[in-house]
Design a protein around this motif. Structure first.
Motif, mmCIF file in Angstrom:
data_model
loop_
_atom_site.group_PDB
_atom_site.id
_atom_site.type_symbol
_atom_site.label_atom_id
_atom_site.label_comp_id
_atom_site.label_asym_id
_atom_site.label_seq_id
_atom_site.Cartn_x
_atom_site.Cartn_y
_atom_site.Cartn_z
ATOM 1 N N VAL A 59 0.825 -1.213 0.000
ATOM 2 C CA VAL A 59 0.000 0.000 0.000
ATOM 3 C C VAL A 59 0.859 1.263 0.000
ATOM 4 O O VAL A 59 0.562 2.239 -0.702
ATOM 5 N N THR A 60 1.933 1.256 0.777
ATOM 6 C CA THR A 60 2.783 2.448 0.881
ATOM 7 C C THR A 60 3.709 2.613 -0.307
ATOM 8 O O THR A 60 4.351 3.655 -0.442
ATOM 9 N N GLY A 61 3.798 1.603 -1.169
ATOM 10 C CA GLY A 61 4.637 1.717 -2.352
ATOM 11 C C GLY A 61 6.116 1.562 -2.086
ATOM 12 O O GLY A 61 6.944 2.031 -2.886
ATOM 13 N N LEU A 62 6.478 0.946 -0.964
ATOM 14 C CA LEU A 62 7.899 0.714 -0.685
ATOM 15 C C LEU A 62 8.531 -0.186 -1.734
ATOM 16 O O LEU A 62 9.730 -0.076 -2.020
ATOM 17 N N VAL A 63 7.734 -1.084 -2.296
ATOM 18 C CA VAL A 63 8.186 -1.976 -3.349
ATOM 19 C C VAL A 63 7.201 -1.877 -4.506
ATOM 20 O O VAL A 63 5.983 -1.776 -4.289
ATOM 21 N N GLU A 64 7.726 -1.899 -5.717
ATOM 22 C CA GLU A 64 6.854 -1.791 -6.880
ATOM 23 C C GLU A 64 5.889 -2.969 -6.944
ATOM 24 O O GLU A 64 6.224 -4.094 -6.556
ATOM 25 N N ALA A 65 4.685 -2.689 -7.459
ATOM 26 C CA ALA A 65 3.633 -3.707 -7.494
ATOM 27 C C ALA A 65 3.999 -4.893 -8.368
ATOM 28 O O ALA A 65 3.568 -6.014 -8.113
ATOM 29 N N TYR A 66 4.803 -4.659 -9.412
ATOM 30 C CA TYR A 66 5.171 -5.781 -10.283
ATOM 31 C C TYR A 66 6.206 -6.692 -9.635
ATOM 32 O O TYR A 66 6.445 -7.812 -10.100
ATOM 33 N N LEU A 67 6.825 -6.236 -8.538
ATOM 34 C CA LEU A 67 7.773 -7.061 -7.799
ATOM 35 C C LEU A 67 7.095 -7.810 -6.652
ATOM 36 O O LEU A 67 7.367 -8.994 -6.435
ATOM 37 N N VAL A 68 6.249 -7.128 -5.916
ATOM 38 C CA VAL A 68 5.524 -7.739 -4.797
ATOM 39 C C VAL A 68 4.050 -7.370 -4.933
ATOM 40 O O VAL A 68 3.676 -6.219 -4.669
ATOM 41 N N PRO A 69 3.205 -8.309 -5.341
ATOM 42 C CA PRO A 69 1.773 -8.012 -5.463
ATOM 43 C C PRO A 69 1.126 -7.891 -4.095
ATOM 44 O O PRO A 69 1.659 -8.377 -3.091
ATOM 45 N N SER A 70 -0.017 -7.268 -4.048
ATOM 46 C CA SER A 70 -0.727 -7.107 -2.783
ATOM 47 C C SER A 70 -1.354 -8.434 -2.349
ATOM 48 O O SER A 70 -1.615 -9.311 -3.182
ATOM 49 N N PRO A 71 -1.590 -8.607 -1.042
ATOM 50 C CA PRO A 71 -2.271 -9.824 -0.590
ATOM 51 C C PRO A 71 -3.632 -10.008 -1.249
ATOM 52 O O PRO A 71 -4.015 -11.125 -1.601
ATOM 53 N N ALA A 72 -4.384 -8.896 -1.417
ATOM 54 C CA ALA A 72 -5.715 -9.003 -2.026
ATOM 55 C C ALA A 72 -5.619 -9.539 -3.450
ATOM 56 O O ALA A 72 -6.411 -10.406 -3.853
ATOM 57 N N LYS A 73 -4.654 -9.051 -4.215
ATOM 58 C CA LYS A 73 -4.507 -9.512 -5.594
ATOM 59 C C LYS A 73 -4.061 -10.962 -5.636
ATOM 60 O O LYS A 73 -4.535 -11.750 -6.470
ATOM 61 N N THR A 74 -3.165 -11.336 -4.729
ATOM 62 C CA THR A 74 -2.657 -12.714 -4.709
ATOM 63 C C THR A 74 -3.760 -13.693 -4.336
ATOM 64 O O THR A 74 -3.970 -14.705 -5.015
ATOM 65 N N PHE A 75 -4.472 -13.407 -3.261
ATOM 66 C CA PHE A 75 -5.524 -14.326 -2.825
ATOM 67 C C PHE A 75 -6.726 -14.291 -3.769
ATOM 68 O O PHE A 75 -7.435 -15.282 -3.916
ATOM 69 N N GLY A 76 -6.948 -13.135 -4.410
ATOM 70 C CA GLY A 76 -7.976 -13.086 -5.435
ATOM 71 C C GLY A 76 -7.642 -13.977 -6.610
ATOM 72 O O GLY A 76 -8.525 -14.656 -7.164
ATOM 73 N N LEU A 77 -6.367 -14.016 -6.978
ATOM 74 C CA LEU A 77 -5.934 -14.906 -8.048
ATOM 75 C C LEU A 77 -6.085 -16.372 -7.641
ATOM 76 O O LEU A 77 -6.443 -17.225 -8.473
ATOM 77 N N LEU A 78 -5.807 -16.669 -6.361
ATOM 78 C CA LEU A 78 -6.004 -18.037 -5.872
ATOM 79 C C LEU A 78 -7.455 -18.492 -6.052
ATOM 80 O O LEU A 78 -7.713 -19.647 -6.407
ATOM 81 N N VAL A 79 -8.371 -17.585 -5.830
ATOM 82 C CA VAL A 79 -9.781 -17.929 -5.987
ATOM 83 C C VAL A 79 -10.153 -18.049 -7.460
ATOM 84 O O VAL A 79 -10.806 -19.014 -7.881
ATOM 85 N N ASP A 80 -9.719 -17.092 -8.268
ATOM 86 C CA ASP A 80 -10.089 -17.071 -9.686
ATOM 87 C C ASP A 80 -9.475 -18.244 -10.454
ATOM 88 O O ASP A 80 -10.105 -18.799 -11.361
ATOM 89 N N LYS A 81 -8.255 -18.594 -10.123
ATOM 90 C CA LYS A 81 -7.534 -19.638 -10.856
ATOM 91 C C LYS A 81 -7.476 -20.952 -10.062
ATOM 92 O O LYS A 81 -6.567 -21.760 -10.269
#
Length: 273
Positions: free
Chosen positions: A35-57
């Protein structure tokens, strides 16, 4: 709910709240980093995006998870059986022990990722190379823990069995092997997590299915959400297999000192209340 069930659920809560709190803290830190942008999103995805992908895929991941789990269990079972047999042979024969131990140690220190391609060359891209790597990863802890357990039996108990006419087979079945079970389970719990790693390493080298293949493809495509999702699923598989062995140990070894100690502690706590 009666008092026994209430005490049981209270015990479960006492054992699980600390790991759950630590897991929640790790997820919170992960979320703050993204959320704070300490690391770029393409390097470390957010938990919501990761777990959302777990559900979708999930259907896609489930197929690959089953492949890796099957390779892991098969390699673990083979390593467990062979490890116990080799350990018994080493304990009962100094010649076998002095001959096999250096070879086992040499085989253990060889990086499995370095020799995995050889199995692909020799055996192709099928199931066999992954299972062999899993066996090699899981074999050594089983052997060492079983040898330690079989050798740690009280010699006075063995002498008593011999005095009472117990033969080698009966002594092994009634005394040696039961006494070695705590050590064996300790080795098995280490081995099953290493078997997961071995199966994934084999999939890295040459495979078109399995979680190792998923991670390799995600890494090549810079798909970090899928990469993180694959890592999470692998971790869950390893933890579940470990917990199954821990449950089997609790059911088979209620007499062991560690289990008795927990029971005594619970009784003392109840008595003091």
């Amino acid at each position: 709910m009666d008092k026994v069930q209430a005490d049981r659920w209270r015990g479960v809560a006492e054992r699980t709240w600390r790991p759950a709190a630590l897991l929640a803290a790790c997820l919170a830190v992960w979320h703050l980093i993204t959320v704070t942008g300490l690391v770029e999103a393409y390097l470390v995805p957010s938990p919501a995006k990761t777990f959302g992908l777990l559900v979708d895929k999930w259907s896609y991941l489930w197929g690959h998870t089953w492949v890796t789990t099957y390779e892991t269990i098969l390699g673990f079972v083979i390593a467990g059986v062979l490890g116990v047999l080799v350990a018994v042979a080493m304990v009962y024969s100094r010649t076998i022990e002095s001959t096999a131990y250096p070879i086992l140690l040499f085989a253990q220190v060889i990086p499995k990722i370095a020799i995995a391609p050889l199995f692909v060359v020799w055996l192709g891209f099928g199931l066999e190379p992954k299972v062999i790597v899993a066996v090699l990863m899981a074999f050594f802890p089983v052997v060492i823990s079983t040898v330690t357990g079989l050798k740690s039996v009280d010699t006075e108990m063995l002498d008593l069995a011999a005095t009472m006419g117990g033969g080698p087979v009966k002594t092994f079945v009634k005394i040696r092997f039961p006494a070695a079970l705590p050590h064996l389970f300790a080795g098995l719990k280490v081995a099953v997590t290493l078997a997961v790693t071995g199966a994934v390493v084999g999939e890295f080298v040459g495979s078109n299915e399995g979680l190792g293949y998923v991670i390799l493809q995600a890494n090549g495509n810079m798909d970090t959400p899928m990469l993180f999702a694959g890592l999470i699923v692998i971790s869950v598989v390893g933890v579940l297999l470990f917990l199954l062995l821990d449950l089997a140990e609790r059911l088979m070894l209620p007499w062991h000192a560690s289990r008795r100690g927990a029971a005594v502690t619970t009784l003392l706590a109840k008595g003091g209340s």
